[in-house]
Write a protein that holds these residues in place. Structure first.
Motif, PDB file in Angstrom:
ATOM      1  N   GLY A  82       0.798  -1.218   0.000  1.00 53.40           N
ATOM      2  CA  GLY A  82       0.000   0.000   0.000  1.00 53.40           C
ATOM      3  C   GLY A  82       0.825   1.259   0.000  1.00 53.40           C
ATOM      4  O   GLY A  82       1.779   1.420  -0.774  1.00 53.40           O
ATOM      5  N   SER A  83       0.483   2.166   0.923  1.00 50.88           N
ATOM      6  CA  SER A  83       1.124   3.483   0.966  1.00 50.88           C
ATOM      7  C   SER A  83       2.489   3.469   1.637  1.00 50.88           C
ATOM      8  O   SER A  83       3.141   4.513   1.713  1.00 50.88           O
ATOM      9  CB  SER A  83       0.210   4.468   1.715  1.00 50.88           C
ATOM     10  N   VAL A  84       2.944   2.302   2.118  1.00 50.78           N
ATOM     11  CA  VAL A  84       4.242   2.224   2.793  1.00 50.78           C
ATOM     12  C   VAL A  84       5.363   2.652   1.849  1.00 50.78           C
ATOM     13  O   VAL A  84       6.328   3.299   2.263  1.00 50.78           O
ATOM     14  CB  VAL A  84       4.494   0.794   3.313  1.00 50.78           C
ATOM     15  N   THR A  85       5.234   2.289   0.575  1.00 47.54           N
ATOM     16  CA  THR A  85       6.289   2.608  -0.393  1.00 47.54           C
ATOM     17  C   THR A  85       6.087   3.959  -1.072  1.00 47.54           C
ATOM     18  O   THR A  85       6.896   4.345  -1.912  1.00 47.54           O
ATOM     19  CB  THR A  85       6.335   1.530  -1.485  1.00 47.54           C
ATOM     20  N   LEU A  86       5.034   4.659  -0.727  1.00 51.19           N
ATOM     21  CA  LEU A  86       4.720   5.903  -1.425  1.00 51.19           C
ATOM     22  C   LEU A  86       5.789   6.969  -1.212  1.00 51.19           C
ATOM     23  O   LEU A  86       6.221   7.627  -2.173  1.00 51.19           O
ATOM     24  CB  LEU A  86       3.354   6.426  -0.970  1.00 51.19           C
ATOM     25  N   ARG A  87       6.223   7.141   0.020  1.00 49.47           N
ATOM     26  CA  ARG A  87       7.224   8.177   0.286  1.00 49.47           C
ATOM     27  C   ARG A  87       8.554   7.903  -0.397  1.00 49.47           C
ATOM     28  O   ARG A  87       9.099   8.792  -1.064  1.00 49.47           O
ATOM     29  CB  ARG A  87       7.420   8.336   1.800  1.00 49.47           C
TER      30      ARG A  87
END
Length: 244
Positions: A82-87
């Motif tokens: 999910g958003s864990v890799t977004l940054r």
């Protein structure tokens, strides 16, 4: 507004066409639609190119670590970071000066479901007789490009149609990535992001009616595609999942 007041009817008791007119006029639908088409088509094409070749290689070629690599692909089908890799993805895009481009969204989105598509194509490819490859190699003397494009791709049409539909839908429905990567440039927003902005179109209140109308307009293209391509989608999914 019936949805917000607890209505449970599938169809509204009153159709308000003005909501659709207001949604169309409040958002730059022409630009947003163009961005969505570019994003969805680019994701689809890139996905088809990579997964068709990868699925073929995993089905037909032998090399060191093949089963380990394929096992990792299959394992990651069940992992959703999910958003864990977004940054880190955004920071990487900043370093290569692509943080305001839709191409970053294309590359990231195209890689999101690669494992699933490779699994389907490999399963379908395993059902194709290997004698077909041998006959093609004799004719074209191991010229891989002609062998792959003249023989393999036509055979893979059913499953490639499924992958095309799924990847196009994924690119069309992508929301978080375009939202982050187009924060500073509204002209790059696709429909999924532009429509949510319609919620603030009201005078000091959340204009849910306009946003819902805009969302209805945004899903029409993908519904039309599903209607005309449903046969290929079902056939490809069944063949890719069962035959392998």
């Amino acid at each position: 507004m019936e949805l917000l007041t607890g209505g449970i009817n599938i169809f509204p008791s009153e159709w308000i066409v003005q909501n659709f007119i207001d949604a169309w006029n409040s958002a730059n639908f022409a630009v947003y639609t163009g961005n969505s088409i570019f994003l969805a088509l680019s994701v689809m094409i890139l996905t088809l190119v990579v997964t068709s070749m990868a699925g073929y290689v995993f089905a037909r070629k032998n090399f060191r670590g093949k089963e380990l690599i394929y096992g990792l692909f299959v394992a990651f089908m069940f992992v959703n970071v999910g958003s864990v890799t977004l940054r880190p993805l955004f920071e990487l895009a900043v370093k290569i000066h692509m943080n305001t481009s839709l191409w970053s969204v294309v590359f990231i989105s195209a890689g999101t479901a690669q494992a699933t598509y490779i699994f389907l194509i490999r399963g379908y490819m395993n059902s194709v007789p290997k004698e077909l490859d041998e006959a093609a190699k004799i004719r074209w003397m191991h010229i891989f490009s002609r062998h792959f494009y003249k023989i393999i791709l036509p055979v893979l049409k059913p499953i490639l149609a499924t992958v095309a539909l799924l990847s196009f839908r994924g690119g069309w429905n992508e929301y978080i990535l375009p939202l982050v990567f187009t924060m500073t440039d509204a002209s790059k927003r696709p429909l999924t992001v532009g429509v949510t902005m319609l919620k603030n179109a009201g005078d000091g209140a959340a204009a849910w009616n306009i946003m819902f109308a805009g969302a209805t307009i945004a899903i029409v293209p993908i519904l039309v595609i599903y209607i005309f391509a449903s046969k290929y989608f079902i056939n490809g999914m069944t063949a890719g999942a069962v035959k392998g």
